[in-house]
Design an enzyme around this catalytic site. Structure first.
Site, mmCIF file in Angstrom:
data_model
loop_
_atom_site.group_PDB
_atom_site.id
_atom_site.type_symbol
_atom_site.label_atom_id
_atom_site.label_comp_id
_atom_site.label_asym_id
_atom_site.label_seq_id
_atom_site.Cartn_x
_atom_site.Cartn_y
_atom_site.Cartn_z
ATOM 1 N NE ARG A 284 66.061 24.144 69.110
ATOM 2 C CZ ARG A 284 65.543 24.489 70.288
ATOM 3 N NH1 ARG A 284 66.313 24.769 71.310
ATOM 4 N NH2 ARG A 284 64.238 24.552 70.442
ATOM 5 C CG ASP A 286 66.865 26.434 74.518
ATOM 6 O OD1 ASP A 286 65.932 25.935 73.879
ATOM 7 O OD2 ASP A 286 66.826 26.631 75.753
ATOM 8 C CD GLU A 328 63.461 27.820 71.031
ATOM 9 O OE1 GLU A 328 62.300 27.409 71.199
ATOM 10 O OE2 GLU A 328 64.113 28.349 71.946
ATOM 11 C CG ASP A 393 59.605 23.161 72.528
ATOM 12 O OD1 ASP A 393 59.656 22.447 73.559
ATOM 13 O OD2 ASP A 393 60.470 23.999 72.247
ATOM 14 N NE ARG A 517 57.385 21.010 76.692
ATOM 15 C CZ ARG A 517 58.471 21.667 77.095
ATOM 16 N NH1 ARG A 517 59.122 22.443 76.270
ATOM 17 N NH2 ARG A 517 58.906 21.532 78.338
HETATM 18 C C1 GLC Z 1 63.420 25.901 74.409
HETATM 19 C C2 GLC Z 1 63.203 24.428 74.191
HETATM 20 C C3 GLC Z 1 62.179 23.928 75.147
HETATM 21 C C4 GLC Z 1 62.601 24.244 76.541
HETATM 22 C C5 GLC Z 1 62.907 25.717 76.713
HETATM 23 C C6 GLC Z 1 63.662 25.978 77.969
HETATM 24 O O1 GLC Z 1 62.337 26.647 74.045
HETATM 25 O O2 GLC Z 1 62.832 24.191 72.880
HETATM 26 O O3 GLC Z 1 61.970 22.563 74.980
HETATM 27 O O4 GLC Z 1 61.585 23.877 77.423
HETATM 28 O O5 GLC Z 1 63.745 26.197 75.707
HETATM 29 O O6 GLC Z 1 65.009 25.584 77.819
HETATM 30 C C1 GLC Z 2 57.757 29.551 74.760
HETATM 31 C C2 GLC Z 2 59.104 30.071 74.525
HETATM 32 C C3 GLC Z 2 59.942 29.097 73.770
HETATM 33 C C4 GLC Z 2 59.841 27.733 74.386
HETATM 34 C C5 GLC Z 2 58.454 27.303 74.554
HETATM 35 C C6 GLC Z 2 58.397 25.995 75.269
HETATM 36 O O1 GLC Z 2 57.052 29.539 73.580
HETATM 37 O O2 GLC Z 2 59.059 31.282 73.803
HETATM 38 O O3 GLC Z 2 61.256 29.514 73.773
HETATM 39 O O4 GLC Z 2 60.407 26.796 73.559
HETATM 40 O O5 GLC Z 2 57.785 28.258 75.302
HETATM 41 O O6 GLC Z 2 57.085 25.615 75.383
#
Ligand code: GLC
Ligand code: GLC
Length: 641
Positions: A284, A286, A328, A393, A517
């Protein structure tokens, strides 16, 4: 460019062959073929990223050696899997796949005890298990593990690397693929690279974006979004030890990695392939959207991010071909789709479907959902969506304002309404969510909460209102049904199948209380689990529904290789699509309202022709086309000939 690639390859091959001879367990003739296959692509993207470095050729060779090293360390059973997947590259398109996602310490206690949960995963026909971040990270605040301190060490309270590899092996035996996060936009500020950078080591300072004064940060900041405005305004953090500003898109302790540096690229590749050799089959990726940075732009969804991921993809095709990537990108839908291709991310979250199902539930109208899916659901042949209802999230309202405007909806006002609805502020709302990251400058906000709390279960239980509880189960079932049948891999957020409620205890934990969250990251306990077998309990009702949906999915071939078409039923509350292949056709209808609806039979006759006896796969009943069809609140119907 191609000529240069050929020339470079002919110079490199003898050097790589000599290198291989110094290693154990490398099948050079096989690797050579893969290198030859991937080289034009790899060269193209690495050259786009690093062609202007005087030592480009040196890094090209080093990067290929990293891939070769990883292949030489790859366990035999994973190499076997590589061969299997090369023969069947689109394995993830099968309707037999069902995903689930959970935390080691919430779904079980640690990685070892996860092994005892495998029978439960099998009960749900899971074939894809996403284990939430488990790597070493700072104590206290660590963004739920998304601040990685070491990509090769498991967080101490969760176990160790050997627990992980044996768990992955057990999953493989059960035909379950392990998915893990590759948190590659940033490391924690305790990572050894960050520590070196703090000590003033210039090589490692170049792994990050570090600046002596505010001149550059101010220029960048002028165009950047703020992802966690509660945490800090702007995107840079002052590092006292180094006397420098460092780029931190997320929290202060999450330092963004600098992919303009080929040395860093080579290191991160090594970390990723190490994880692949531990048994991770699906990465995934991230925060993929943030990995390419460019002055004067938003530094989101930049071409560099695509080059980077395509280069990594080509390298996994050489070193660990079983591996696939999942994007993601929780961004504007135009950009979500831009990461999806066999050369980049074979899989992608479908945040648009997720957000718009919640939108339809709040408005009781499916027009934005239908309109957006008609425009954007179709993706390239060899790729697949990962469809989800909830995750770890927040819910962000990432629909396109242009799509909304086309059907007379003002995006800004609509998001405001949705936030008020899901935090329970809107009069008559059934939802009990919490606000996440309100930005006073832009008015932007997102929402946290378990599916059950957002669909009325919490309020129903508080008021001992059976009707509201029933509606909540129906709402969740409806959304999960769409995620199972629309096309792609459904992902169950573990806990939803038991209708777990919000957990407010995070407010007592200083390292969590600032991040709502955590309200939807809930520990599973044995009593709840046992109640899935006690008829009449909420757990039992929700679990049976999810399981029944899964059974329908895995036993009907039409949910595999079938096109999806969306239909306007003429009724504002009904979401309808067909799935069709040469052998079978299925019509899905879901009522996104608490109203009973009468649908004229013409709509169904147009799809199937008249004179058939149809079967509803959901109720199991045969179905004659009368003059109209009566549809209950939140009912789902899955018709086939
Ligand atoms: C991704 C994860 C989120 C995290 C962010 C920073 O969006 O899903 O939980 O806060 O990345 O790593
Ligand atoms: C934003 C970012 C995403 C992250 C999220 C966390 O939407 O685009 O990558 O997971 O914030 O809240």
């Amino acid at each position: 460019m191609d000529i240069k690639a050929d020339e470079s390859l002919s110079k490199l091959l003898p050097r790589l062959e000599a290198y291989c001879k110094s290693l154990k367990q490398v099948n050079w003739s096989e690797l050579k073929l893969r290198i030859e296959d991937e080289f034009p692509t790899l060269f193209h993207y690495l050259y786009s990223l690093y062609g202007n470095h005087y030592d480009f050729f040196y890094y090209l060779e080093e990067i290929l050696k990293t891939a070769i090293d990883a292949n030489s360390n790859r366990p035999a059973d994973l190499k076997e899997l590589d061969h299997k997947r090369i023969k069947n590259p689109h394995w993830y398109k099968s309707h037999k796949h069902v995903g689930a996602v959970g935390y080691a310490d919430l779904f079980a206690d640690d990685i070892k005890s996860l092994e005892d949960r495998i029978p439960y995963l099998k009960e749900l026909s899971v074939t894809y298990f996403h284990l939430m971040p488990f790597f070493d990270c700072p104590n206290g605040e660590n963004d739920g593990g998304y601040a990685v301190t070491d990509y090769r060490t498991v967080r101490e309270d969760l176990g160790n690397m050997s627990d992980l590899t044996s768990f992955a092996k057990m999953l493989r035996k059960e035909n379950i693929s392990l998915c893990a996060d590759f948190v590659f936009n940033h490391t924690s500020d305790e990572h050894r690279w960050a520590k070196k950078a703090k000590e003033g080591d210039q090589r490692f300072q170049k792994f990050y974006y570090m600046f002596d004064d505010r001149a550059m940060p101010d220029q960048y900041d002028a165009n950047l979004r703020e992802i966690f405005p509660d945490v800090r305004r702007g995107n840079f953090t002052w590092v006292e030890e180094a006397g420098k500003w460092v780029w931190t898109t997320f929290h202060n302790y999450q330092w963004d990695l600098n992919y303009q540096n080929p040395d860093l690229f080579n290191h991160i590749l090594g970390e990723m392939l190490f994880m692949a050799n531990a048994g991770v089959e699906i990465f995934r990726l991230d925060a993929i959207a943030f990995t390419g940075k460019e002055l004067g732009t938003t530094s989101e969804n930049r071409p560099q991010a695509h080059c980077l991921v395509r280069a990594l993809n080509a390298l996994t095709n050489i070193a660990a071909p079983a591996v696939v990537f999942k994007s993601e990108a929780i961004v504007h839908p135009d950009f979500v789709n831009s990461y999806i291709s066999e050369e980049e991310c074979e899989l992608s979250y479908n945040p648009l479907l997720m957000a718009l199902m919640w939108e339809a539930l709040a408005t009781r109208e499916v027009k934005l959902l239908r309109h957006s899916m008609e425009k954007r659901f179709a993706i390239l042949e060899g790729t697949a969506w990962v469809n989800y209802v909830r995750g770890h999230d927040d819910i962000g309202w990432t629909f396109s304002d242009e799509d909304a405007a086309e059907i007379g909806i003002n995006g800004y006002d609509h998001r405001k309404f949705l936030n008020r609805f899901y935090t329970g502020e809107f009069p008559g709302s059934f939802a009990n969510g919490e606000p996440f990251q309100f930005n006073p400058d832009t008015g932007d906000m997102r929402v946290s909460g378990m599916a059950s709390a957002l669909t009325g279960m919490e309020i129903g239980l508080q008021n001992d209102d059976q009707h509201e509880i029933n509606l909540s189960i129906k709402r969740m079932t409806l959304m999960y049904a769409v995620s199972m049948f629309i096309g792609g891999i459904p992902l169950v957020y573990l806990g939803d199948e038991l209708a777990l409620l919000n957990d407010h205890s995070y407010k007592q934990d200083p390292s969590k209380k600032g991040d709502s969250r955590w309200v939807h990251r809930v520990k599973l306990n044995e009593n709840t689990l046992a109640r899935r077998k006690e008829s009449g309990t909420v757990e039992n009702r929700m679990f049976s529904n999810i399981k029944a949906l899964i059974d329908i999915r895995v036993s009907n071939h039409v949910f595999e290789a079938a096109e999806t078409h969306f239909h306007n039923t003429g009724n504002p509350h009904l979401f309808a699509f067909t799935r069709e292949n040469p052998e079978q056709k299925v019509l899905f209808i879901g009522n996104f309202s608490e109203h009973e609806i009468s649908l004229e039979s013409d709509f169904i006759c147009d799809i199937f022709g008249s004179g058939h006896t149809l079967k509803d796969l959901w109720s199991g009943k045969d179905f004659q086309i009368h003059h109209h069809l009566s549809i209950d609140p939140y009912q789902i119907i899955i018709l086939t000939v």
